[in-house]
Design a protein around this motif. Structure first.
Motif, PDB file in Angstrom:
ATOM      1  N   GLN A 132      -1.769  -0.554   6.326  1.00 40.13           N
ATOM      2  CA  GLN A 132      -2.919   0.249   6.360  1.00 40.13           C
ATOM      3  C   GLN A 132      -2.538   1.486   7.584  1.00 40.13           C
ATOM      4  O   GLN A 132      -2.964   2.345   7.368  1.00 40.13           O
ATOM      5  CB  GLN A 132      -4.082  -0.580   7.074  1.00 40.13           C
ATOM      6  CG  GLN A 132      -4.925  -1.017   6.045  1.00 40.13           C
ATOM      7  CD  GLN A 132      -4.162  -2.171   4.882  1.00 40.13           C
ATOM      8  OE1 GLN A 132      -3.497  -2.932   5.753  1.00 40.13           O
ATOM      9  NE2 GLN A 132      -4.178  -2.097   3.801  1.00 40.13           N
TER      10      GLN A 132
ATOM     11  N   LYS B 200      -7.228   1.953   1.798  1.00 35.38           N
ATOM     12  CA  LYS B 200      -7.663   1.068   0.808  1.00 35.38           C
ATOM     13  C   LYS B 200      -7.155  -0.361   1.131  1.00 35.38           C
ATOM     14  O   LYS B 200      -5.979  -0.528   1.416  1.00 35.38           O
ATOM     15  CB  LYS B 200      -6.775   1.564  -0.468  1.00 35.38           C
ATOM     16  CG  LYS B 200      -7.423   2.884  -0.982  1.00 35.38           C
ATOM     17  CD  LYS B 200      -6.591   3.339  -2.235  1.00 35.38           C
ATOM     18  CE  LYS B 200      -7.138   4.635  -2.954  1.00 35.38           C
ATOM     19  NZ  LYS B 200      -6.149   5.659  -2.452  1.00 35.38           N
TER      20      LYS B 200
ATOM     21  N   ASN C  40      -4.030   4.317   5.726  1.00 37.18           N
ATOM     22  CA  ASN C  40      -4.295   4.152   4.235  1.00 37.18           C
ATOM     23  C   ASN C  40      -5.845   3.126   4.365  1.00 37.18           C
ATOM     24  O   ASN C  40      -5.375   2.053   5.019  1.00 37.18           O
ATOM     25  CB  ASN C  40      -3.266   3.270   3.616  1.00 37.18           C
ATOM     26  CG  ASN C  40      -3.617   3.359   2.200  1.00 37.18           C
ATOM     27  OD1 ASN C  40      -4.819   3.325   1.707  1.00 37.18           O
ATOM     28  ND2 ASN C  40      -2.626   3.779   1.231  1.00 37.18           N
TER      29      ASN C  40
ATOM     30  N   LYS D  66      -5.910  -2.896  -0.521  1.00 42.94           N
ATOM     31  CA  LYS D  66      -4.802  -3.490  -1.086  1.00 42.94           C
ATOM     32  C   LYS D  66      -3.713  -2.810  -1.001  1.00 42.94           C
ATOM     33  O   LYS D  66      -2.468  -3.051  -1.660  1.00 42.94           O
ATOM     34  CB  LYS D  66      -5.222  -4.073  -2.558  1.00 42.94           C
ATOM     35  CG  LYS D  66      -6.521  -4.917  -2.759  1.00 42.94           C
ATOM     36  CD  LYS D  66      -6.052  -6.238  -2.126  1.00 42.94           C
ATOM     37  CE  LYS D  66      -7.393  -7.086  -2.020  1.00 42.94           C
ATOM     38  NZ  LYS D  66      -7.534  -8.007  -0.973  1.00 42.94           N
ATOM     39  N   LYS D  67      -3.806  -1.395  -0.354  1.00 44.02           N
ATOM     40  CA  LYS D  67      -2.490  -0.756  -0.357  1.00 44.02           C
ATOM     41  C   LYS D  67      -1.929  -0.763   1.069  1.00 44.02           C
ATOM     42  O   LYS D  67      -2.634  -0.591   2.135  1.00 44.02           O
ATOM     43  CB  LYS D  67      -2.875   0.561  -0.413  1.00 44.02           C
ATOM     44  CG  LYS D  67      -1.891   1.823  -0.611  1.00 44.02           C
ATOM     45  CD  LYS D  67      -1.237   1.919  -2.028  1.00 44.02           C
ATOM     46  CE  LYS D  67      -0.442   3.111  -2.091  1.00 44.02           C
ATOM     47  NZ  LYS D  67       0.811   2.673  -2.611  1.00 44.02           N
ATOM     48  N   ASN D  68      -0.844  -1.522   1.151  1.00 43.75           N
ATOM     49  CA  ASN D  68      -0.228  -1.755   2.272  1.00 43.75           C
ATOM     50  C   ASN D  68       0.804  -0.940   2.786  1.00 43.75           C
ATOM     51  O   ASN D  68       1.512  -0.520   1.863  1.00 43.75           O
ATOM     52  CB  ASN D  68      -0.038  -3.053   2.572  1.00 43.75           C
ATOM     53  CG  ASN D  68      -1.172  -4.048   2.194  1.00 43.75           C
ATOM     54  OD1 ASN D  68      -2.092  -3.994   2.820  1.00 43.75           O
ATOM     55  ND2 ASN D  68      -1.023  -4.984   1.173  1.00 43.75           N
TER      56      ASN D  68
ATOM     57  N   HIS E 185      10.346  -4.719   3.075  1.00 46.18           N
ATOM     58  CA  HIS E 185       9.886  -3.330   2.986  1.00 46.18           C
ATOM     59  C   HIS E 185      10.285  -2.618   4.265  1.00 46.18           C
ATOM     60  O   HIS E 185      10.874  -1.412   4.116  1.00 46.18           O
ATOM     61  CB  HIS E 185       8.390  -2.889   2.374  1.00 46.18           C
ATOM     62  CG  HIS E 185       8.200  -1.755   2.264  1.00 46.18           C
ATOM     63  ND1 HIS E 185       8.717  -0.680   1.246  1.00 46.18           N
ATOM     64  CD2 HIS E 185       6.975  -0.800   2.898  1.00 46.18           C
ATOM     65  CE1 HIS E 185       8.010   0.521   1.536  1.00 46.18           C
ATOM     66  NE2 HIS E 185       7.214   0.531   2.171  1.00 46.18           N
TER      67      HIS E 185
END
Length: 121
Positions: free
Chosen positions: A41, A35, A33, A37-39, A78
């Motif tokens: 990566q 982006k 990923n 701020k989208k974790n 998570h």
């Protein structure tokens, strides 16, 4: 004077640096990923174990090995649901001629990257 790299371009550069290291160490990419701020990566497999890797580019003079405890704590929580290991990869990027200046497209830059930092709780 060249064009200064955008935040996204700096992030992509940091991801390329980390991605090459992961590849050379035998990690298998399950998800990527780009982006910022989208974790995480990178979601990778190595020796049948799942790994979540959070990548951040860090501008001079900040410490690339210093990470956000709250964010990484959330990632750890998570990851536990997936029985995964969590790592932080901070990549310091700075202009090779003058560290006070931005990193410019097609100009030399300095990389400060010490490898993956395991997040333990």
């Amino acid at each position: 004077m060249g064009k200064a790299l955008t935040e996204q371009e700096l992030h992509n550069l940091a991801m390329n640096i980390v991605g090459k290291q992961l590849e050379s160490e035998g990690f298998e990419f399950m998800g990527v990923n780009s982006k910022p701020k989208k974790n995480p990566q990178f979601v990778c497999l190595k020796e049948k174990e799942l790994h979540f890797i959070v990548v951040r580019h860090v501008s001079y003079p900040e410490d690339p090995n210093s990470y956000d405890d709250v964010l990484m704590g959330k990632m750890k929580d998570h990851a536990e649901k997936f029985n995964a290991k969590v790592y932080y990869a901070g990549v310091g990027l700075s202009n090779a001629k003058n560290q006070e200046l931005p990193v410019y497209l097609n100009e030399p830059y300095i990389v400060a990257y010490d490898g993956l930092i395991a997040i333990e709780q």
